[in-house]
Motif scaffolding. Sequence first.
Motif, PDB file in Angstrom:
ATOM      1  N   ASP A   2       0.831  -1.099  -0.054  1.00  0.00           N
ATOM      2  CA  ASP A   2       0.155   0.034   0.052  1.00  0.00           C
ATOM      3  C   ASP A   2       0.940   1.274  -0.010  1.00  0.00           C
ATOM      4  OD1 ASP A   2      -2.543  -1.287  -0.076  1.00  0.00           O
ATOM      5  OD2 ASP A   2      -3.169  -0.993   1.770  1.00  0.00           O
ATOM      6  N   ALA A  32      -4.928   2.724  -6.913  1.00  0.00           N
ATOM      7  CA  ALA A  32      -4.413   2.326  -7.835  1.00  0.00           C
ATOM      8  C   ALA A  32      -4.101   2.932  -9.170  1.00  0.00           C
ATOM      9  CB  ALA A  32      -5.431   0.850  -8.482  1.00  0.00           C
ATOM     10  N   ASN A  33      -4.462   3.860  -9.349  1.00  0.00           N
ATOM     11  CA  ASN A  33      -4.202   5.060 -10.236  1.00  0.00           C
ATOM     12  C   ASN A  33      -4.014   6.348  -9.655  1.00  0.00           C
ATOM     13  OD1 ASN A  33      -3.549   6.054 -12.842  1.00  0.00           O
ATOM     14  ND2 ASN A  33      -5.710   6.473 -13.229  1.00  0.00           N
ATOM     15  N   HIS A  73      -4.099  -1.755  -2.473  1.00  0.00           N
ATOM     16  CA  HIS A  73      -4.392  -0.498  -2.843  1.00  0.00           C
ATOM     17  C   HIS A  73      -3.523  -0.249  -4.108  1.00  0.00           C
ATOM     18  CE1 HIS A  73      -7.029   1.619   0.037  1.00  0.00           C
ATOM     19  NE2 HIS A  73      -7.013   0.419   0.793  1.00  0.00           N
ATOM     20  N   ASP A  74      -2.426  -0.963  -4.509  1.00  0.00           N
ATOM     21  CA  ASP A  74      -1.441  -0.674  -5.580  1.00  0.00           C
ATOM     22  C   ASP A  74      -1.989  -1.357  -6.729  1.00  0.00           C
ATOM     23  OD1 ASP A  74      -0.037   0.982  -3.826  1.00  0.00           O
ATOM     24  OD2 ASP A  74       0.913  -1.005  -2.932  1.00  0.00           O
ATOM     25  N   SER A  75      -1.337  -0.750  -7.909  1.00  0.00           N
ATOM     26  CA  SER A  75      -1.578  -1.399  -9.174  1.00  0.00           C
ATOM     27  C   SER A  75      -0.192  -2.090  -9.434  1.00  0.00           C
ATOM     28  CB  SER A  75      -1.835  -0.396 -10.332  1.00  0.00           C
ATOM     29  OG  SER A  75      -1.325  -0.780 -11.473  1.00  0.00           O
ATOM     30  N   HIS A 132     -11.651  -3.035  -9.763  1.00  0.00           N
ATOM     31  CA  HIS A 132     -10.022  -2.510  -9.391  1.00  0.00           C
ATOM     32  C   HIS A 132      -8.996  -2.768 -10.515  1.00  0.00           C
ATOM     33  CE1 HIS A 132     -11.618  -2.035  -5.085  1.00  0.00           C
ATOM     34  NE2 HIS A 132     -12.140  -1.196  -5.680  1.00  0.00           N
ATOM     35  N   GLN A 133      -9.032  -4.031 -10.705  1.00  0.00           N
ATOM     36  CA  GLN A 133      -8.077  -4.674 -11.685  1.00  0.00           C
ATOM     37  C   GLN A 133      -7.913  -3.634 -13.048  1.00  0.00           C
ATOM     38  OE1 GLN A 133      -5.580  -6.331 -11.352  1.00  0.00           O
ATOM     39  NE2 GLN A 133      -5.833  -7.699  -9.767  1.00  0.00           N
ATOM     40  N   ARG A 139      -6.460  -0.370 -12.895  1.00  0.00           N
ATOM     41  CA  ARG A 139      -4.799  -0.757 -12.841  1.00  0.00           C
ATOM     42  C   ARG A 139      -4.286  -0.601 -14.227  1.00  0.00           C
ATOM     43  NH1 ARG A 139      -6.567  -4.672  -8.484  1.00  0.00           N
ATOM     44  NH2 ARG A 139      -6.612  -3.310  -6.590  1.00  0.00           N
TER      45      ARG A 139
END
Length: 405
Positions: free
Chosen positions: A48, A53-54, A84-86, A400-401, A404
């Motif tokens: 995180d 993500a963006n 939370h991260d891409s 979410h994906q 990203r």
Amino acid sequence: MKILHTADWHIGKKLHKHSLHPDFDLFIDWLCQCIAENKVEVLLVSGDVFDLANPSSEARQQYFKALMKLKRLDCKIILTGGNHDSPAMLNAPQEVLRELDIHIIGGLPDEISECIIPIKNKENQTELLVAALPYLRDADLRTASQGNSYEDRLDALRKGIKQTFLDAAEFCETEYPGSPTIAMGHLFAAGAETSESERDIQIGNQAAFNALQFGKYFNYIALGHIHKPQRVNAQTPTFYSGSPIPLSFSERSNKNRILLLDTETGWEPQNIEIPVFRKLLKITGTLEILQQKLLELQARDGLASLIEIELKEANFDSNKIYELDQLVDNFKVEGYEIVKHRATFENKISGSGELYEQKQQLEDLQPLDVFQKLVDKQEEDEDTRKELLSAFNEILEEVHQSKRV
């Protein structure tokens, strides 16, 4: 060798639309000083890194500036992705940053060996291994043959997490026998205390992983995802460092910290408390109490303290709502800012008062909260409810994906 464990930076976070950009800058400046004073050689960031993500261009710029400040300290940096991260966004500059001794593992790679990072001493001998495991997504852990029922999915997630850590341990033991090893992870361990700012993970947190299944191989396990600093019940020292700054008003009483390991003295970390850069205040009570408490505030320097106000009255009164709005609009004390206010009434009535309360809280609801309320209104049995929530989480993860990419 000295190793520092932190996590859940959430760069780009906004608290009730108020940017925490300056808070993170102050944390990084303090962290650099702490690393220099303690002669830290390895910095671990367990997921995180970003809040979205963006992330915005401003958040990305702050991220790279932070890495460059830290890199000037001649400290190896190992950073993993969180929920939370891409993975793609974090991994994009991976090769360039590796030349600067900054290792990024945004998502689980095809080969577990790519997660194993040897730490060498001045004699170029491997002194320590870091199994840098990022957040493990459903797609990383499940296969089509593992069934589609709700319980099958939960079981597959738990087994997948366990197997990934076992695979990492087996690789380390085979390729680097006898080398002490730290594992990084970003997950929800059973029994951990959460806060309202933590996004639901792996089917509404019901796939909580039993940390005893990490086994005994790793010397220390550096976890991220839970923002409250805490130890986890496991066979080896296992800790959440917590987030470096409060990310919601429910975290205002957390004692934010980083964890310092010294391999020469053992694997129990030392707590280093992070200074409070900004206070979060929650004021509740009747209109008279709110007025009195706001009048008692003294002007202060530094980052503005953020205030959340909740009016609590026995009976609905539209005049009280108007007076609350006026109180907030006219509030001016240097060093303080009211970022949220709402009214609740013990004896609720349907109508404007109820609508007012709903309007105040709508922006704080997560998609899963809204769907949960909808499911609660349906006349379905418990198994069907679980299936609906499971399906919704899969759709939410796909959304979410897609953001990203």
